[in-house]
Design a protein around this motif. Structure first.
Motif, PDB file in Angstrom:
ATOM      1  N   UNK A 234       0.865  -1.091  -0.070  1.00 35.34           N
ATOM      2  CA  UNK A 234      -0.060   0.010  -0.122  1.00 35.34           C
ATOM      3  C   UNK A 234       0.731   1.248  -0.111  1.00 35.34           C
ATOM      4  N   UNK A 235       0.787   1.978  -1.107  1.00 34.05           N
ATOM      5  CA  UNK A 235       1.509   3.214  -1.206  1.00 34.05           C
ATOM      6  C   UNK A 235       0.781   4.359  -0.223  1.00 34.05           C
ATOM      7  N   UNK A 236       1.485   4.899   0.675  1.00 34.95           N
ATOM      8  CA  UNK A 236       0.956   6.051   1.639  1.00 34.95           C
ATOM      9  C   UNK A 236       1.000   7.102   0.843  1.00 34.95           C
ATOM     10  N   UNK A 237      -0.055   8.200   1.517  1.00 35.38           N
ATOM     11  CA  UNK A 237       0.077   9.472   1.107  1.00 35.38           C
ATOM     12  C   UNK A 237      -1.130   9.929   0.940  1.00 35.38           C
ATOM     13  N   UNK A 238      -1.577  11.331   0.376  1.00 39.73           N
ATOM     14  CA  UNK A 238      -2.839  11.924   0.170  1.00 39.73           C
ATOM     15  C   UNK A 238      -3.825  10.952  -0.373  1.00 39.73           C
ATOM     16  N   UNK A 239      -3.556  10.381  -1.457  1.00 40.03           N
ATOM     17  CA  UNK A 239      -4.160   9.376  -2.225  1.00 40.03           C
ATOM     18  C   UNK A 239      -3.634   7.974  -2.474  1.00 40.03           C
ATOM     19  N   UNK A 240      -3.764   7.231  -1.181  1.00 38.56           N
ATOM     20  CA  UNK A 240      -3.053   5.933  -1.247  1.00 38.56           C
ATOM     21  C   UNK A 240      -3.633   4.921  -2.370  1.00 38.56           C
ATOM     22  N   UNK A 241      -2.608   4.128  -2.792  1.00 38.58           N
ATOM     23  CA  UNK A 241      -2.837   3.160  -3.757  1.00 38.58           C
ATOM     24  C   UNK A 241      -2.229   1.853  -3.258  1.00 38.58           C
ATOM     25  N   UNK A 242      -3.319   0.621  -3.287  1.00 37.70           N
ATOM     26  CA  UNK A 242      -2.911  -0.626  -3.092  1.00 37.70           C
ATOM     27  C   UNK A 242      -2.640  -1.346  -4.050  1.00 37.70           C
ATOM     28  N   UNK A 243      -1.408  -1.892  -4.192  1.00 39.50           N
ATOM     29  CA  UNK A 243      -0.697  -2.818  -5.417  1.00 39.50           C
ATOM     30  C   UNK A 243      -1.019  -4.202  -5.081  1.00 39.50           C
ATOM     31  N   UNK A 244      -2.136  -4.743  -5.834  1.00 44.09           N
ATOM     32  CA  UNK A 244      -2.664  -5.758  -5.089  1.00 44.09           C
ATOM     33  C   UNK A 244      -2.488  -7.187  -6.013  1.00 44.09           C
ATOM     34  N   UNK A 245      -1.530  -7.052  -6.867  1.00 47.53           N
ATOM     35  CA  UNK A 245      -1.193  -8.330  -7.609  1.00 47.53           C
ATOM     36  C   UNK A 245      -2.512  -8.925  -8.456  1.00 47.53           C
ATOM     37  N   UNK A 246      -2.783 -10.153  -7.981  1.00 44.29           N
ATOM     38  CA  UNK A 246      -4.093 -10.851  -8.866  1.00 44.29           C
ATOM     39  C   UNK A 246      -4.969 -11.060  -7.787  1.00 44.29           C
ATOM     40  N   UNK A 247      -5.149 -10.322  -6.636  1.00 40.53           N
ATOM     41  CA  UNK A 247      -6.339 -10.516  -6.072  1.00 40.53           C
ATOM     42  C   UNK A 247      -7.558 -10.552  -6.677  1.00 40.53           C
ATOM     43  N   UNK A 248      -7.529  -9.676  -7.503  1.00 41.42           N
ATOM     44  CA  UNK A 248      -8.778  -9.600  -8.461  1.00 41.42           C
ATOM     45  C   UNK A 248      -8.297  -9.228 -10.045  1.00 41.42           C
ATOM     46  N   UNK A 249      -9.230  -9.699 -10.801  1.00 40.39           N
ATOM     47  CA  UNK A 249      -9.046  -9.500 -12.291  1.00 40.39           C
ATOM     48  C   UNK A 249      -9.935  -8.505 -12.756  1.00 40.39           C
ATOM     49  N   UNK A 250      -9.634  -7.488 -13.714  1.00 43.68           N
ATOM     50  CA  UNK A 250     -10.477  -6.441 -14.010  1.00 43.68           C
ATOM     51  C   UNK A 250     -11.369  -7.044 -15.263  1.00 43.68           C
ATOM     52  N   UNK A 251     -12.640  -7.565 -14.770  1.00 43.49           N
ATOM     53  CA  UNK A 251     -13.551  -7.975 -15.682  1.00 43.49           C
ATOM     54  C   UNK A 251     -12.853  -8.988 -16.824  1.00 43.49           C
TER      55      UNK A 251
END
Length: 306
Positions: A184-201
């Motif tokens: 999880x990139x911390x900061x004002x707008x955090x982003x979670x780099x989640x690998x293949x926990x989900x596939x985008x449709x």
């Protein structure tokens, strides 16, 4: 049809008709806080897979490393083009489409490659088998030189790579792969780099047969991450945690289709499972990965013995 034959037919098909393994997309850099951007770098051929370049004011962090020689070399060029030092590469999970290209992407930067211990263990354990299996299919596009994590991190660790580049670690354990993690990139707008926990449709790979653990991992992430958290995933465009409910439904549908099939004819059963899944998700993206997953899951469910 065997798993090996299915893979080979897909690769040949992807390379036909003028397609090459050079196809990549550098994506669009999204500013997530002052002086920090996230770029999704997508390998598009022979199938879509993402790596991410997180650029801070004084350095760069890479998440995952793609699969093919050509794509990972282009990824390395994109990192160099920032003009900033690569501070680290983070590996989310041990599938070869995420780790095989790391040597090309990291190059001679000397940057550490970090993962949780479970990911490191599986990569090292399984690489020789992946080399024999995938190397034969991809030939010169399979990276001969592959590198593994140089150090491990743990659940809850805070990783500071300079201004704007602080990450926290979630050690997920078995889920889509034999061991998964999130950075999880911390900061004002955090982003979670989640690998293949989900596939985008897209259709999902589940041949590692940890679907119950995958469901539990989804529950954990939904409970622990904010509802509006953006997840940067390994296949497809970014999602929110709300999308994970759809992924859980996909896994339920997949198991139900396998249980409903008549396994007296495994070939026909596999085809029927895929017909059912394409009714639920009427597109072909990564359908070959779902097809590769049908029989391993049927074995785990006790429906066939092969």
């Amino acid at each position: 049809m065997t798993i090996q034959t299915t893979r080979r037919r897909f690769v040949i098909g992807a390379m036909a008709g003028g397609s090459t393994l050079l196809a990549t997309s550098a994506g669009t850099a999204e500013t997530v806080s002052d002086g920090v951007t996230v770029r999704r770098f997508a390998q598009t051929t022979p199938f879509p897979v993402n790596a991410y370049i997180v650029e801070g004011p004084e350095g760069v962090v890479l998440i995952d490393g793609l699969l093919t020689v050509s794509a990972s070399q282009e990824l390395g060029k994109a990192i160099a083009a920032t003009g900033k030092p690569l501070r680290a590469a983070l590996l989310t999970h041990p599938h070869p489409d995420h780790y095989a290209g790391l040597a090309n992407a990291v190059g001679n930067s000397g940057a550490p490659i970090l993962s949780v211990a479970g990911v490191n263990d599986v990569v090292r354990r399984d690489d020789s088998a992946k080399d024999a299996q995938i190397g034969a299919m991809f030939g010169p596009e399979w990276p001969v030189t592959r590198v593994f994590p140089s150090d491990t991190v743990r659940e809850g660790d805070s990783l500071d790579f300079g201004p704007g580049l602080r990450f926290s670690v979630m050690d997920i354990g078995p889920a889509e792969s034999h061991h998964d993690s999130i950075f999880v990139l911390e900061g004002r707008q955090p982003r979670a780099f989640a690998g293949d926990l989900a596939y985008g449709l897209m259709h999902a790979y589940s041949a590692d047969t940890h679907n119950q653990d995958w469901q539990k991992a989804i529950d954990r992430v939904v409970a622990e991450l904010p509802e509006d958290m953006i997840l940067m995933i390994g296949h497809g465009t970014p999602i929110t945690t709300g999308f994970l409910g759809w992924q859980a439904i996909y896994l339920d549908k997949f198991e139900a289709a396998i249980r409903a099939a008549d396994w007296s004819d495994p070939e026909l059963a596999t085809a029927n499972v895929m017909e059912s899944m394409k009714t639920f998700l009427p597109r072909d993206d990564l359908a070959f990965l779902a097809e590769l997953s049908v029989r391993p899951n049927a074995r785990i469910l006790g429906l066939i013995q092969e």
